[in-house]
Design a protein around this motif. Sequence first.
Motif, PDB file in Angstrom:
ATOM      1  N   LEU A   1     -50.055  15.599  21.176  1.00 17.26           N
ATOM      2  CA  LEU A   1     -49.756  15.200  19.806  1.00 17.26           C
ATOM      3  C   LEU A   1     -48.239  15.186  19.614  1.00 17.26           C
ATOM      4  CD1 LEU A   1     -50.647  14.578  16.858  1.00 17.26           C
ATOM      5  CD2 LEU A   1     -50.567  17.054  16.463  1.00 17.26           C
ATOM      6  N   ILE A   2     -47.705  14.016  19.313  1.00 15.80           N
ATOM      7  CA  ILE A   2     -46.268  13.887  19.029  1.00 15.80           C
ATOM      8  C   ILE A   2     -46.122  13.725  17.524  1.00 15.80           C
ATOM      9  CG2 ILE A   2     -44.190  12.487  19.382  1.00 15.80           C
ATOM     10  CD1 ILE A   2     -45.483  11.586  22.059  1.00 15.80           C
ATOM     11  N   GLU A   3     -45.285  14.570  16.927  1.00  9.11           N
ATOM     12  CA  GLU A   3     -45.093  14.506  15.479  1.00  9.11           C
ATOM     13  C   GLU A   3     -43.705  13.976  15.146  1.00  9.11           C
ATOM     14  OE1 GLU A   3     -47.381  17.740  13.134  1.00  9.11           O
ATOM     15  OE2 GLU A   3     -46.419  18.775  14.830  1.00  9.11           O
ATOM     16  N   ALA A   4     -43.614  13.286  14.003  1.00  5.99           N
ATOM     17  CA  ALA A   4     -42.322  12.815  13.489  1.00  5.99           C
ATOM     18  C   ALA A   4     -42.052  13.557  12.188  1.00  5.99           C
ATOM     19  CB  ALA A   4     -42.375  11.311  13.244  1.00  5.99           C
ATOM     20  N   LYS A   5     -41.159  14.531  12.244  1.00  7.20           N
ATOM     21  CA  LYS A   5     -40.789  15.303  11.050  1.00  7.20           C
ATOM     22  C   LYS A   5     -39.510  16.063  11.390  1.00  7.20           C
ATOM     23  CE  LYS A   5     -43.477  19.359  12.424  1.00  7.20           C
ATOM     24  NZ  LYS A   5     -44.572  20.259  12.137  1.00  7.20           N
ATOM     25  N   GLU A   6     -38.796  16.476  10.370  1.00  6.83           N
ATOM     26  CA  GLU A   6     -37.553  17.196  10.639  1.00  6.83           C
ATOM     27  C   GLU A   6     -37.824  18.550  11.289  1.00  6.83           C
ATOM     28  OE1 GLU A   6     -33.654  18.971   8.301  1.00  6.83           O
ATOM     29  OE2 GLU A   6     -34.617  17.155   7.530  1.00  6.83           O
ATOM     30  N   ILE A   7     -37.103  18.807  12.377  1.00  2.31           N
ATOM     31  CA  ILE A   7     -37.195  20.120  13.034  1.00  2.31           C
ATOM     32  C   ILE A   7     -35.951  20.922  12.641  1.00  2.31           C
ATOM     33  CG2 ILE A   7     -37.287  21.355  15.243  1.00  2.31           C
ATOM     34  CD1 ILE A   7     -39.892  19.842  14.593  1.00  2.31           C
ATOM     35  N   VAL A   8     -36.153  21.844  11.713  1.00  2.17           N
ATOM     36  CA  VAL A   8     -35.052  22.687  11.233  1.00  2.17           C
ATOM     37  C   VAL A   8     -34.626  23.601  12.378  1.00  2.17           C
ATOM     38  CG1 VAL A   8     -34.398  24.466   9.563  1.00  2.17           C
ATOM     39  CG2 VAL A   8     -35.911  22.584   8.872  1.00  2.17           C
ATOM     40  N   GLY A   9     -33.308  23.682  12.612  1.00  4.76           N
ATOM     41  CA  GLY A   9     -32.797  24.492  13.720  1.00  4.76           C
ATOM     42  C   GLY A   9     -32.405  23.653  14.921  1.00  4.76           C
ATOM     43  N   SER A  10     -32.759  22.351  14.882  1.00  2.61           N
ATOM     44  CA  SER A  10     -32.342  21.452  15.973  1.00  2.61           C
ATOM     45  C   SER A  10     -30.969  20.882  15.642  1.00  2.61           C
ATOM     46  CB  SER A  10     -33.350  20.311  16.132  1.00  2.61           C
ATOM     47  OG  SER A  10     -33.312  19.441  15.009  1.00  2.61           O
ATOM     48  N   TYR A  11     -30.315  20.264  16.631  1.00  2.00           N
ATOM     49  CA  TYR A  11     -29.064  19.588  16.282  1.00  2.00           C
ATOM     50  C   TYR A  11     -29.375  18.174  15.780  1.00  2.00           C
ATOM     51  CZ  TYR A  11     -29.030  17.958  21.261  1.00  2.00           C
ATOM     52  OH  TYR A  11     -29.335  17.437  22.489  1.00  2.00           O
TER      53      TYR A  11
ATOM     54  N   ALA B   1     -41.687   1.777  14.210  1.00  2.12           N
ATOM     55  CA  ALA B   1     -41.778   0.972  15.442  1.00  2.12           C
ATOM     56  C   ALA B   1     -41.350   1.809  16.650  1.00  2.12           C
ATOM     57  CB  ALA B   1     -40.915  -0.280  15.326  1.00  2.12           C
ATOM     58  N   MET B   2     -40.261   2.572  16.484  1.00  2.00           N
ATOM     59  CA  MET B   2     -39.781   3.409  17.595  1.00  2.00           C
ATOM     60  C   MET B   2     -40.754   4.549  17.876  1.00  2.00           C
ATOM     61  SD  MET B   2     -37.455   3.770  19.916  1.00  2.00           S
ATOM     62  CE  MET B   2     -35.835   3.077  19.542  1.00  2.00           C
ATOM     63  N   PHE B   3     -41.275   5.153  16.813  1.00  2.00           N
ATOM     64  CA  PHE B   3     -42.247   6.243  16.957  1.00  2.00           C
ATOM     65  C   PHE B   3     -43.476   5.745  17.724  1.00  2.00           C
ATOM     66  CE2 PHE B   3     -45.302   9.157  14.354  1.00  2.00           C
ATOM     67  CZ  PHE B   3     -45.363  10.066  15.394  1.00  2.00           C
ATOM     68  N   LYS B   4     -43.934   4.545  17.354  1.00  2.00           N
ATOM     69  CA  LYS B   4     -45.102   3.958  18.010  1.00  2.00           C
ATOM     70  C   LYS B   4     -44.809   3.690  19.492  1.00  2.00           C
ATOM     71  CE  LYS B   4     -48.441   0.215  17.368  1.00  2.00           C
ATOM     72  NZ  LYS B   4     -48.774  -0.997  16.597  1.00  2.00           N
ATOM     73  N   LEU B   5     -43.599   3.185  19.766  1.00  2.00           N
ATOM     74  CA  LEU B   5     -43.202   2.912  21.160  1.00  2.00           C
ATOM     75  C   LEU B   5     -43.298   4.186  22.002  1.00  2.00           C
ATOM     76  CD1 LEU B   5     -41.846   1.140  23.416  1.00  2.00           C
ATOM     77  CD2 LEU B   5     -39.651   1.950  22.542  1.00  2.00           C
ATOM     78  N   ILE B   6     -42.739   5.279  21.497  1.00  2.00           N
ATOM     79  CA  ILE B   6     -42.719   6.528  22.269  1.00  2.00           C
ATOM     80  C   ILE B   6     -44.135   7.077  22.452  1.00  2.00           C
ATOM     81  CG2 ILE B   6     -41.814   8.901  22.382  1.00  2.00           C
ATOM     82  CD1 ILE B   6     -39.703   6.514  22.708  1.00  2.00           C
ATOM     83  N   ARG B   7     -44.936   6.990  21.398  1.00  2.00           N
ATOM     84  CA  ARG B   7     -46.333   7.459  21.534  1.00  2.00           C
ATOM     85  C   ARG B   7     -47.072   6.666  22.605  1.00  2.00           C
ATOM     86  NH1 ARG B   7     -48.171   7.890  15.407  1.00  2.00           N
ATOM     87  NH2 ARG B   7     -48.358   5.706  15.885  1.00  2.00           N
ATOM     88  N   LYS B   8     -46.865   5.346  22.616  1.00  2.00           N
ATOM     89  CA  LYS B   8     -47.541   4.505  23.616  1.00  2.00           C
ATOM     90  C   LYS B   8     -47.010   4.793  25.024  1.00  2.00           C
ATOM     91  CE  LYS B   8     -49.149   0.634  20.811  1.00  2.00           C
ATOM     92  NZ  LYS B   8     -50.524   0.558  21.339  1.00  2.00           N
ATOM     93  N   MET B   9     -45.689   5.009  25.129  1.00  2.00           N
ATOM     94  CA  MET B   9     -45.100   5.323  26.443  1.00  2.00           C
ATOM     95  C   MET B   9     -45.688   6.605  27.033  1.00  2.00           C
ATOM     96  SD  MET B   9     -41.071   4.360  25.806  1.00  2.00           S
ATOM     97  CE  MET B   9     -40.446   5.434  27.129  1.00  2.00           C
ATOM     98  N   LEU B  10     -46.008   7.557  26.148  1.00  2.00           N
ATOM     99  CA  LEU B  10     -46.458   8.873  26.619  1.00  2.00           C
ATOM    100  C   LEU B  10     -47.966   9.080  26.443  1.00  2.00           C
ATOM    101  CD1 LEU B  10     -43.500  10.978  25.158  1.00  2.00           C
ATOM    102  CD2 LEU B  10     -43.791  10.217  27.525  1.00  2.00           C
TER     103      LEU B  10
ATOM    104  N   SER C   1     -35.568  13.264   9.441  1.00  2.00           N
ATOM    105  CA  SER C   1     -37.007  13.202   9.138  1.00  2.00           C
ATOM    106  C   SER C   1     -37.806  12.523  10.254  1.00  2.00           C
ATOM    107  CB  SER C   1     -37.239  12.489   7.805  1.00  2.00           C
ATOM    108  OG  SER C   1     -36.574  11.247   7.815  1.00  2.00           O
ATOM    109  N   TYR C   2     -37.108  11.853  11.190  1.00  2.00           N
ATOM    110  CA  TYR C   2     -37.825  11.255  12.327  1.00  2.00           C
ATOM    111  C   TYR C   2     -37.456  11.935  13.641  1.00  2.00           C
ATOM    112  CZ  TYR C   2     -40.642   7.719  10.073  1.00  2.00           C
ATOM    113  OH  TYR C   2     -41.615   7.091   9.335  1.00  2.00           O
ATOM    114  N   ASP C   3     -37.306  13.266  13.601  1.00  2.00           N
ATOM    115  CA  ASP C   3     -37.228  14.018  14.854  1.00  2.00           C
ATOM    116  C   ASP C   3     -38.612  13.931  15.494  1.00  2.00           C
ATOM    117  OD1 ASP C   3     -34.675  14.852  14.173  1.00  2.00           O
ATOM    118  OD2 ASP C   3     -35.325  16.811  13.412  1.00  2.00           O
ATOM    119  N   LEU C   4     -38.672  13.734  16.809  1.00  2.00           N
ATOM    120  CA  LEU C   4     -39.968  13.713  17.491  1.00  2.00           C
ATOM    121  C   LEU C   4     -40.151  15.040  18.214  1.00  2.00           C
ATOM    122  CD1 LEU C   4     -40.278  10.084  18.932  1.00  2.00           C
ATOM    123  CD2 LEU C   4     -40.733  10.949  16.624  1.00  2.00           C
ATOM    124  N   SER C   5     -41.327  15.624  18.021  1.00  2.00           N
ATOM    125  CA  SER C   5     -41.561  16.952  18.586  1.00  2.00           C
ATOM    126  C   SER C   5     -42.983  17.091  19.107  1.00  2.00           C
ATOM    127  CB  SER C   5     -41.305  18.029  17.527  1.00  2.00           C
ATOM    128  OG  SER C   5     -42.182  17.829  16.421  1.00  2.00           O
TER     129      SER C   5
END
Length: 280
Positions: free
Chosen positions: A138-148, A123-132, A152-156
């Motif tokens: 392309l906004i992806e939801a997956k872990e970004i290794v090296g981020s703080y 639901a949150m992922f969908k909200l952000i995609r619609k906002m932008l 698994s729902y890091d948005l990048s």
Amino acid sequence: MHTNSSLLYQHEWRMIDHTSRGSHFEALQSFAFDDTLCASVGSGQSQSIARSWVHYNTIVLGIQDTKLPHLAEGIRFLEEKGYRVIVRNSGGLAVVLDEGILNISLIFRDTEKGIDINRGYQAMFKLIRKMLEKYNVLIEAKEIVGSYCPGSYDLSINGQKFAGISQRRLRGGVAVQIYLGVAGSGSARAELIRDFYSLSLKGEQTKYSFPEIKPETMASLSELLGEELDVQTLMLYLLQTLKNESEKLFSSQLKEEEMELFYYNYQRIIDRNTKVLEEL
């Protein structure tokens, strides 16, 4: 045509905007607000709520961070840099909050069957995609290794993280929370947390694993979209999107009975936070 399979679509959205409360508004209050609103939505006293907020120069540590062997030194470093340090009452790891970061909570009632944890994230992922949507990226939801605070729902966008999502369940309510790096430097924030871990660990092996932060893995939306964005602009996108995802969107503050519970929760959170930090 809307289908109700998405949690983002609600008959009514109640909007509570805390983005312009200024520098005295503390992050501990935000945790108390969300706990209070979870109880309110969970008991059926309130419809689903979207709450937005901003905090100035605050580092929020997760419970796991309190196990760092030299944490007191790490905290002293952050305080010298002008940051308040608090510990949240849920999982995850250290995150930065400042005036270029917009936080949003979506608070739902946990239904009979229970809201599957992924439905909240979706639901949150969908909200952000619609906002932008208008930026056509392309906004992806997956872990970004090296981020703080990786999850698994890091948005990048193009492998650079601009947001992280977490969830909290309490008293029949579910709060799905996101921090959105809107403006400023994502890599500068990441450097701050990298240095904090470096000082707090001093190379020691611990039974907990802490992220090895690579600052280049993080960026703000302004950097990624090549446009000077601010919290107010994103708030406008948020309100437009929620209006499209409901029959009715209305602005609100806390009700009297919610304020009573808020003060109780806030005191409890202050006491708990003090106790955790005093034990260091």
